[in-house]
Design an enzyme around this catalytic site. Structure first.
Site, short mmCIF file in Angstrom:
data_model
loop_
_atom_site.label_atom_id
_atom_site.label_comp_id
_atom_site.label_asym_id
_atom_site.label_seq_id
_atom_site.Cartn_x
_atom_site.Cartn_y
_atom_site.Cartn_z
N HIS A 60 52.95 -43.70 23.84
CA HIS A 60 52.45 -44.76 24.96
C HIS A 60 51.66 -44.64 25.91
O HIS A 60 51.53 -43.05 26.71
CB HIS A 60 53.74 -45.28 25.66
CG HIS A 60 53.58 -46.82 25.84
ND1 HIS A 60 52.95 -46.66 27.46
CD2 HIS A 60 53.66 -47.26 25.55
CE1 HIS A 60 53.48 -47.91 27.65
NE2 HIS A 60 53.67 -48.65 26.84
N ASP A 62 57.70 -51.29 20.42
CA ASP A 62 57.35 -51.62 18.65
C ASP A 62 58.25 -51.15 17.85
O ASP A 62 58.57 -51.51 16.80
CB ASP A 62 56.03 -52.13 18.16
CG ASP A 62 55.12 -52.27 19.33
OD1 ASP A 62 55.78 -53.78 19.96
OD2 ASP A 62 54.16 -52.31 20.10
N1 CMC Z 1 51.83 -40.86 15.77
C1 CMC Z 1 50.73 -39.80 16.19
N2 CMC Z 1 50.08 -39.64 16.40
C2 CMC Z 1 50.08 -39.53 18.03
C3 CMC Z 1 50.32 -41.06 17.89
C4 CMC Z 1 51.37 -41.51 17.00
N3 CMC Z 1 51.67 -43.04 16.87
N4 CMC Z 1 50.04 -41.04 19.03
C5 CMC Z 1 49.60 -40.85 19.70
N5 CMC Z 1 49.21 -39.63 19.07
C6 CMC Z 1 48.52 -37.99 19.37
C7 CMC Z 1 46.77 -38.11 19.51
O1 CMC Z 1 46.43 -38.07 17.92
C8 CMC Z 1 46.60 -37.35 20.17
O2 CMC Z 1 46.44 -36.10 19.72
P1 CMC Z 1 45.45 -35.24 20.32
O3 CMC Z 1 46.11 -34.38 21.82
O4 CMC Z 1 46.07 -33.94 19.34
O5 CMC Z 1 44.03 -35.64 19.82
C9 CMC Z 1 47.78 -36.82 21.30
O6 CMC Z 1 49.10 -37.84 20.67
C10 CMC Z 1 47.56 -38.35 22.89
O7 CMC Z 1 47.62 -39.28 22.05
P2 CMC Z 1 45.98 -40.33 22.89
O8 CMC Z 1 45.58 -41.24 21.32
O9 CMC Z 1 46.11 -39.47 23.50
O10 CMC Z 1 46.84 -41.57 23.66
P3 CMC Z 1 46.34 -42.75 23.92
O11 CMC Z 1 46.99 -43.22 25.87
O12 CMC Z 1 45.10 -43.21 24.37
O13 CMC Z 1 47.36 -44.25 23.89
C11 CMC Z 1 49.20 -45.59 22.27
C12 CMC Z 1 48.52 -44.79 22.90
C13 CMC Z 1 50.08 -46.13 21.87
C14 CMC Z 1 47.45 -46.56 21.41
C15 CMC Z 1 48.85 -44.85 20.84
O14 CMC Z 1 50.53 -43.81 21.46
C16 CMC Z 1 49.13 -44.66 19.21
O15 CMC Z 1 47.89 -44.94 18.66
N6 CMC Z 1 50.62 -45.21 18.75
C17 CMC Z 1 50.86 -45.94 17.63
C18 CMC Z 1 50.13 -47.45 17.95
C19 CMC Z 1 51.56 -48.07 19.18
O16 CMC Z 1 52.69 -48.22 18.85
N7 CMC Z 1 51.25 -49.43 19.82
C20 CMC Z 1 52.31 -49.67 20.53
C21 CMC Z 1 51.98 -49.35 22.07
S1 CMC Z 1 53.71 -50.41 23.12
C22 CMC Z 1 53.60 -51.29 23.18
C23 CMC Z 1 52.04 -52.24 24.09
O17 CMC Z 1 51.51 -51.14 24.10
O18 CMC Z 1 51.54 -52.76 22.76
#
Ligand code: CMC
Length: 428
Positions: A306, A363
Site C-alpha cells: 500500500h 483487497d
Molecule cells: N507484490 C510484490 N512486490 C510489491 C508489491 C506486491 N503486491 N507491492 C509493492 N511491491 C514492491 C515493488 O515492486 C517495489 O519494489 P522495489 O523497491 O524493489 O522496486 C516496492 O515494493 C515498493 O512498491 P511501489 O510499487 O513503489 O509502491 P507504490 O506505493 O507505488 O504502490 C501499490 C502501491 C498498492 C500499487 C502496490 O503495492 C501494488 O501494486 N500492490 C498490488 C495491488 C493491490 O493490492 N492494490 C490494492 C491497494 S489497496 C486498495 C486500493 O487502494 O484500492
C-alpha cells in the site's frame, strides 16, 4: 502549531511556512514557491504531495490507524451500519435518530431508476464490464435527474447524496441482471440498504431472495470498510473533476473509472484470480512467492502492499476475522481462504516483503468475503464502488464548500524536444 522551513536555492535562502494538522502531520506550504523562487516541486505519483487539507478521514500508515471523522474503523465496524457510516462520512458527525430516519426515507424513495434509464441496460452487450456500465449510468443520472445536480444548501446536498448512494446500488444490481440475461428487479421500500441490494441482485420473478441476517451484516461490514480512504487515486480523481465545478454525478462517475484499475479497486478481483490460479495450477505457495520475488512476468502479490500503510491495513485485519466468522455462521468453507492464509504467512516471514513493508491490504480478504455472500467475481470492483460512494461525495462536498478552493491544475517539467521546425508533408 506552525513554523518556518528554510530552503537554500542558488545561494539564496527562502522561508516557507509549515502547517501541522490536528494529528501532528507536518507539511511545508509550497503554494508560493514558484512565484518566489522560480522552482516547482517534482513528485512522481504524488507520494509526498498533500493536495488538500481535509477533515474527513485520517490514516496513520505506520501505526495501521484508520478513522472516519475521528472515529476508529474498528469501532464503526463493530457497532455501526453502512447507512449511518455514510452519513457520518458525508456530514461530519454521527446522525441523530431524526437524521437517520430522514436519510433512510430519502434512500428508500430514491432507489428506483427512471424507466427510460432501465432501457439503457439493453443497449450494452451482455459481456460489457459492469464497471463500464456503472460509470456510464452514474453519468446518465445527471441527465435523468438534473434537479439533483443543483446543490446549493444542506437539504439539496443530502438529497443528492441519497440519490447517488441509493441509485448506485440499483444500477449495480441491474447491470448484473443484464449480464446474466435476467429481468431487472425493482427495489423494495420495506428493505434496508444491504438487504434491498441483495434482493435486486438475487430475486427472480418466481422467487424472492431472503438474505440471512449474517449475509446482510457481512455486506454492511464490507461497505462500511470501503466508505472512505482519504486521497487515494479515485477520490483524488473525484476532487480533481469536482474542482472544475463539474456536478457531483459526473465527478463520481470519473471516480468509478479510476477505481476500475487493478492497482486500485480492481485488486479485489485480481487477488481472488491469483488465489484461483494458485489453486488450479496446484503450485506450492512457496513457489508462487518466489515468482513474485523474481518478478516473473510482472507477477505481484495482489492484495499486498500500500502507498500509505507500511504496517497492517486495519481493514484487512477486520476482514480476515469476519471471513472466518461468516463462513462458520453459513457453515461454508472456501479453499481459497486456506491458500490466502498460507500466502500471508509466507509473505510476512519473507525478507522481500518485510524489507519493503508489504502487508495485506483491504483487497486481500475482501474477495473471499464477497464470495461467501454469493457476489460473483465480475461484480467485486462494483461492490467497492458502492462502498466508496460516501467518501467520494464527502470529498466533492468538501471541495465545493470551501470558498478558497481552486481548480486542480498541477504543473509539469517538460522533457520533450525543443523548438522543432515544422517539415512539409512531402519532405517527411
Ligand atoms: N507484490 C510484490 N512486490 C510489491 C508489491 C506486491 N503486491 N507491492 C509493492 N511491491 C514492491 C515493488 O515492486 C517495489 O519494489 P522495489 O523497491 O524493489 O522496486 C516496492 O515494493 C515498493 O512498491 P511501489 O510499487 O513503489 O509502491 P507504490 O506505493 O507505488 O504502490 C501499490 C502501491 C498498492 C500499487 C502496490 O503495492 C501494488 O501494486 N500492490 C498490488 C495491488 C493491490 O493490492 N492494490 C490494492 C491497494 S489497496 C486498495 C486500493 O487502494 O484500492
Amino acid at each position: 502549531m506552525s513554523g518556518i522551513a528554510r530552503l537554500e536555492l542558488d545561494g539564496k535562502v527562502y522561508e516557507l511556512d509549515t502547517f501541522v494538522g490536528t494529528e501532528g502531520e507536518r507539511s511545508i506550504d509550497i503554494s508560493k514557491l514558484r512565484d518566489t523562487t522560480g522552482y516547482i516541486t517534482l513528485d512522481d505519483g504524488y507520494g509526498n504531495t498533500g493536495s488538500c487539507r481535509s477533515a474527513i478521514t485520517y490514516i496513520d500508515g505506520d501505526a495501521g490507524i484508520l478513522r472516519y471523522r475521528g472515529i476508529p474503523i474498528e469501532e464503526l465496524a463493530g457497532r455501526s451500519s453502512f447507512v449511518e457510516t455514510a452519513w457520518l462520512v458525508i456530514f461530519g458527525k454521527l446522525p441523530t435518530v431524526e437524521d437517520r430516519d430522514r436519510f433512510a426515507s430519502l434512500l428508500g424513495e430514491s432507489a428506483m431508476i427512471d424507466e427510460v434509464m432501465r432501457k439503457h441496460f439493453n443497449a450494452f452487450p451482455q459481456t460489457a464490464p459492469p464497471m463500464a456500465i456503472l460509470s456510464a449510468m452514474i453519468n446518465t443520472l445527471s441527465a435523468h435527474d438534473a434537479g439533483a445536480t443543483q446543490i446549493d444548501d444542506d437539504e439539496s446536498m443530502e438529497r443528492a447524496a441519497a440519490v447517488l448512494i441509493s441509485k448506485v446500488r440499483t444500477i449495480a444490481a441491474a447491470s448484473y441482471k443484464a449480464s446474466i440475461g435476467e429481468p431487472l428487479v425493482y427495489p423494495r421500500y420495506d428493505l434496508k440498504y444491504a438487504e434491498n441490494f441483495l434482493h435486486m441482485m438475487f430475486s427472480v420473478p418466481y422467487r424472492n431472495y431472503e438474505p440471512s441476517p449474517e449475509v446482510a451484516a457481512a455486506l454492511n461490514l464490507f461497505l462500511m470498510l470501503h466508505a472512505d480512504h482519504e486521497q487515494n487515486c479515485s477520490t483524488s480523481t473525484v476532487r480533481m473533476v469536482g474542482s472544475s465545478k463539474a456536478n457531483l454525478f459526473a465527478s463520481c462517475a470519473a471516480g468509478v473509472c479510476a477505481l476500475w484499475g487493478p492497482l486500485h479497486g480492481g485488486a479485489n478481483v485480481a487477488a481472488v484470480q491469483m488465489l484461483q490460479d494458485i489453486q488450479e495450477s496446484g503450485i506450492p505457495v512457496s513457489e508462487f512467492v518466489n515468482k513474485v520475488k523474481n518478478r516473473d512476468a510482472g507477477v505481484k502479490l495482489m492484495g499486498f502492499g500500500h502507498r500509505v500503510y507500511k504496517n497492517f491495513d486495519p481493514r484487512s485485519r477486520i476482514l480476515k476475522k469476519s471471513v472466518d466468522d461468516v463462513l462458520n455462521q453459513l457453515e461454508k468453507s472456501d479453499p481459497l481462504l486456506d491458500i490466502a492464509r498460507e500466502l500471508e504467512d509466507a509473505a510476512l516471514n519473507d525478507d522481500y516483503f518485510v524489507e519493503r513493508k508489504l502487508y495485506p491490504n483491504v483487497d486481500f480478504y475482501s474477495g473471499i468475503l464477497l464470495r461467501a455472500i454469493g457476489i460473483p467475481m465480475e461484480m467485486f470492483t462494483v461492490m467497492f464502488a458502492i462502498g466508496r460512494m460516501p467518501g467520494w461525495i464527502a470529498n466533492w462536498k468538501e471541495i465545493n464548500e470551501n470558498p478558497k478552493s481552486r481548480i486542480y491544475r498541477p504543473r509539469q517539467i517538460y522533457v520533450g524536444p525543443t523548438d522543432v521546425e515544422w517539415e512539409p508533408r512531402e519532405e517527411r
